[in-house]
Design a protein around this motif. Structure first.
Motif, mmCIF file in Angstrom:
data_model
loop_
_atom_site.group_PDB
_atom_site.id
_atom_site.type_symbol
_atom_site.label_atom_id
_atom_site.label_comp_id
_atom_site.label_asym_id
_atom_site.label_seq_id
_atom_site.Cartn_x
_atom_site.Cartn_y
_atom_site.Cartn_z
ATOM 1 N N GLU A 99 0.690 -1.173 -0.038
ATOM 2 C CA GLU A 99 -0.065 -0.160 0.157
ATOM 3 C C GLU A 99 0.851 1.371 -0.058
ATOM 4 O O GLU A 99 1.822 1.283 0.710
ATOM 5 C CB GLU A 99 -1.079 -0.142 1.136
ATOM 6 N N VAL A 109 0.330 4.603 0.822
ATOM 7 C CA VAL A 109 0.782 5.434 1.903
ATOM 8 C C VAL A 109 1.865 5.088 3.016
ATOM 9 O O VAL A 109 2.609 5.885 3.519
ATOM 10 C CB VAL A 109 -0.658 5.805 2.427
ATOM 11 N N GLY A 110 1.399 3.809 3.479
ATOM 12 C CA GLY A 110 2.254 2.838 4.464
ATOM 13 C C GLY A 110 3.532 3.152 3.779
ATOM 14 O O GLY A 110 4.422 3.202 4.748
ATOM 15 N N LEU A 111 3.703 2.582 2.825
ATOM 16 C CA LEU A 111 5.279 2.438 2.364
ATOM 17 C C LEU A 111 6.117 3.664 2.231
ATOM 18 O O LEU A 111 6.959 3.865 2.620
ATOM 19 C CB LEU A 111 5.103 1.712 0.716
ATOM 20 N N PHE A 149 5.318 6.433 4.162
ATOM 21 C CA PHE A 149 5.711 6.466 5.616
ATOM 22 C C PHE A 149 6.916 5.691 6.047
ATOM 23 O O PHE A 149 7.817 6.364 6.798
ATOM 24 C CB PHE A 149 4.480 6.360 6.398
ATOM 25 N N MET A 150 6.880 4.381 5.608
ATOM 26 C CA MET A 150 7.953 3.528 6.077
ATOM 27 C C MET A 150 9.242 3.971 5.542
ATOM 28 O O MET A 150 10.382 3.994 6.238
ATOM 29 C CB MET A 150 7.921 2.287 5.620
ATOM 30 N N TRP A 209 9.915 7.200 4.583
ATOM 31 C CA TRP A 209 10.333 8.317 5.391
ATOM 32 C C TRP A 209 10.919 8.163 6.714
ATOM 33 O O TRP A 209 11.955 8.759 7.009
ATOM 34 C CB TRP A 209 9.172 9.226 5.444
ATOM 35 N N SER A 210 10.112 7.187 7.190
ATOM 36 C CA SER A 210 10.542 6.744 8.573
ATOM 37 C C SER A 210 12.120 6.322 8.796
ATOM 38 O O SER A 210 12.609 6.636 9.488
ATOM 39 C CB SER A 210 9.714 5.682 9.099
ATOM 40 N N SER A 211 12.424 5.405 7.872
ATOM 41 C CA SER A 211 13.694 4.802 7.933
ATOM 42 C C SER A 211 14.723 5.911 7.432
ATOM 43 O O SER A 211 15.655 5.657 8.105
ATOM 44 C CB SER A 211 13.806 3.512 6.785
ATOM 45 N N MET A 212 14.585 6.854 6.462
ATOM 46 C CA MET A 212 15.323 8.102 6.475
ATOM 47 C C MET A 212 15.503 8.904 7.673
ATOM 48 O O MET A 212 16.905 9.239 8.170
ATOM 49 C CB MET A 212 14.999 8.752 5.195
ATOM 50 N N HIS A 213 14.419 9.191 8.075
ATOM 51 C CA HIS A 213 14.558 10.125 9.400
ATOM 52 C C HIS A 213 15.053 9.463 10.479
ATOM 53 O O HIS A 213 15.622 10.072 11.328
ATOM 54 C CB HIS A 213 12.773 10.226 9.610
ATOM 55 N N GLY A 214 14.721 8.079 10.750
ATOM 56 C CA GLY A 214 15.294 7.342 11.639
ATOM 57 C C GLY A 214 16.809 7.394 11.637
ATOM 58 O O GLY A 214 17.461 7.705 12.524
ATOM 59 N N SER A 230 16.112 1.868 12.376
ATOM 60 C CA SER A 230 15.836 3.241 11.896
ATOM 61 C C SER A 230 14.302 3.444 11.528
ATOM 62 O O SER A 230 13.738 4.461 12.001
ATOM 63 C CB SER A 230 16.521 3.448 10.656
ATOM 64 N N SER A 231 13.831 2.395 10.983
ATOM 65 C CA SER A 231 12.302 2.934 10.379
ATOM 66 C C SER A 231 11.420 2.772 11.627
ATOM 67 O O SER A 231 10.494 3.533 11.679
ATOM 68 C CB SER A 231 12.067 1.499 9.320
ATOM 69 N N GLY A 269 12.015 5.733 13.439
ATOM 70 C CA GLY A 269 11.608 7.098 12.790
ATOM 71 C C GLY A 269 10.255 7.011 12.941
ATOM 72 O O GLY A 269 9.544 8.431 13.142
ATOM 73 N N ASN A 317 0.838 1.714 9.133
ATOM 74 C CA ASN A 317 2.266 1.824 8.797
ATOM 75 C C ASN A 317 3.064 0.655 9.133
ATOM 76 O O ASN A 317 3.985 -0.056 8.263
ATOM 77 C CB ASN A 317 3.195 3.119 9.300
ATOM 78 N N THR A 359 2.316 -2.033 6.858
ATOM 79 C CA THR A 359 3.220 -2.181 5.795
ATOM 80 C C THR A 359 4.464 -2.790 5.884
ATOM 81 O O THR A 359 5.044 -3.283 5.148
ATOM 82 C CB THR A 359 2.941 -0.700 5.200
#
Lengths: 215, 215
Positions: A154, A156-158, A160-161, A163-168, B164-165, B168, B202, B205
DNA sequence: AATTATTCTGAACAGTGTTTAGTATCTCCC
DNA sequence: GGGAGATACTAAACACTGTTCAGAATAATT
């Protein structure tokens, strides 16, 4: 009415001067060392004057927050839009990380501190800059799907994941956790590298991971 | 020499009392509101006394840092080790996120603030708690490979990307970014959900993503 | 020139982490 | 038991922080 206009202009100038001084101190000495008094001294006004132009410190932070986001979008704008969606996704991640690396304090301000976001929700303000950035990522992910990537995942979820991994990764770096792990993970695993090598290595794994999600 | 021992015991007790008071205030009122003076008042001593037992505030924060990590490991210990490595990996992620959700201030303290980690590197201290937690993740990833997952992906890099993910996601939540996106991503995409639903979505996902990396 | 409106500031308030000089208490030895 | 000395503790201050407000200085209007 030329006088009123001139005064109005001067007021707006001063408001911008405050922000410029704040931004300068912020990037020079970091967020912690940027006090109202320091800003006041830089623009050669009394601290109390600042409160005639900004309600409180949060309002200044919020203005810097918007500035910082424009800087991020500027980093994104250097990406070549001729290449494939997948390449663009990788370039997006790279640009994001480079932004965090080049402007760690700005990054912390716009993505880690809760005060600016609190200010947004408190004042019921919109946050188009943030929406636009996420939208860019989301659309790129969608286009990647057309290229055969991320099937059955999906969007949206992907998004966010990703983004999250980069942000993390970025926050673990600025907080010093990655630096610690770089030196101590030699004991846990069998790799020994400095922070930046580890960062590159992890980003490489991230790409490899996404590539495996084709078909 | 019973007197000296009694005094020594009392000194150690007081040192622990300071930490207990700090922890209580910290979880009750948050980190911002936990001042040396507030701690002093709680243990009914003068603020200056605290400095006879701890060098500065960073030393107290560092002690709480270790405490927080033990709490995280406690969350991990509830995981059933009978199940498959992949299920354990998912359970690890879930426990990590639940910890961040239940103890947001402790999470911020041990994973987002740079002061505690700075203190570790400054004092050239070890940080076995952190190493142990990462080692747990790393070994689980390695075992997943034996089950046929993550082929051709390097374990250290993948472990960091998984961490990280999750990290994040947790920080985007505590900073309020996820909350904003939950309400505004209806415009960008076509989903409308609250923060927790988005978080679950999320994570779903994330699992789907990892599952696709089998073979 | 006098009045009114605008703009700015000194000083204060309540808070922060931290240091130091001095006091009170308790232990030890004579 | 009484004086010397070590130990434990604190009041007060220092240099900061964000913020407020009464009053002073300046500028515009009548």
């Amino acid at each position: 009415m030329g006088v009123a206009e001139r005064k109005e202009r001067h007021k707006e100038d001063l408001k911008k001067d405050i922000l410029t001084a704040a931004k300068q101190l912020f990037t020079e000495k970091g967020f912690e060392a940027t006090s109202i008094r320091a800003i006041a001294e830089k623009i050669e006004y009394s601290p109390a004057t600042i409160y005639l132009y900004y309600k409180d410190k949060n309002e200044i932070v919020h203005a810097l927050h918007q500035d910082g986001f424009n800087l991020l979008m500027q980093h994104f704008s250097t990406i070549d839009f001729g290449q494939s969606a997948f390449s663009r996704l990788i370039a997006l991640g790279k640009a994001y990380m480079q932004f965090a690396f080049e402007h760690p304090d700005v990054y912390t301000l716009i993505f880690s501190m809760k005060e600016p976001m609190q200010h947004v929700t408190d004042c019921e303000k919109e946050w188009h800059e943030g929406d636009r950035a996420f939208s860019l990522l989301y659309r790129t992910v969608e286009e990647c799907k057309k290229e055969g990537y991320f099937k059955d995942l999906e969007s949206v979820g992907l998004s966010f994941m990703i983004w999250s991994s980069m942000h993390g990764l970025c926050t673990l770096r600025t907080s010093g956790h990655l630096e610690h792990m770089a030196t101590s993970c030699a004991e846990v695993t069998d790799l020994n590298m400095d922070v930046n090598t580890l960062l590159d290595h992890n980003f490489g794994t991230f790409i490899a991971l996404l590539e495996k999600l084709k078909n």
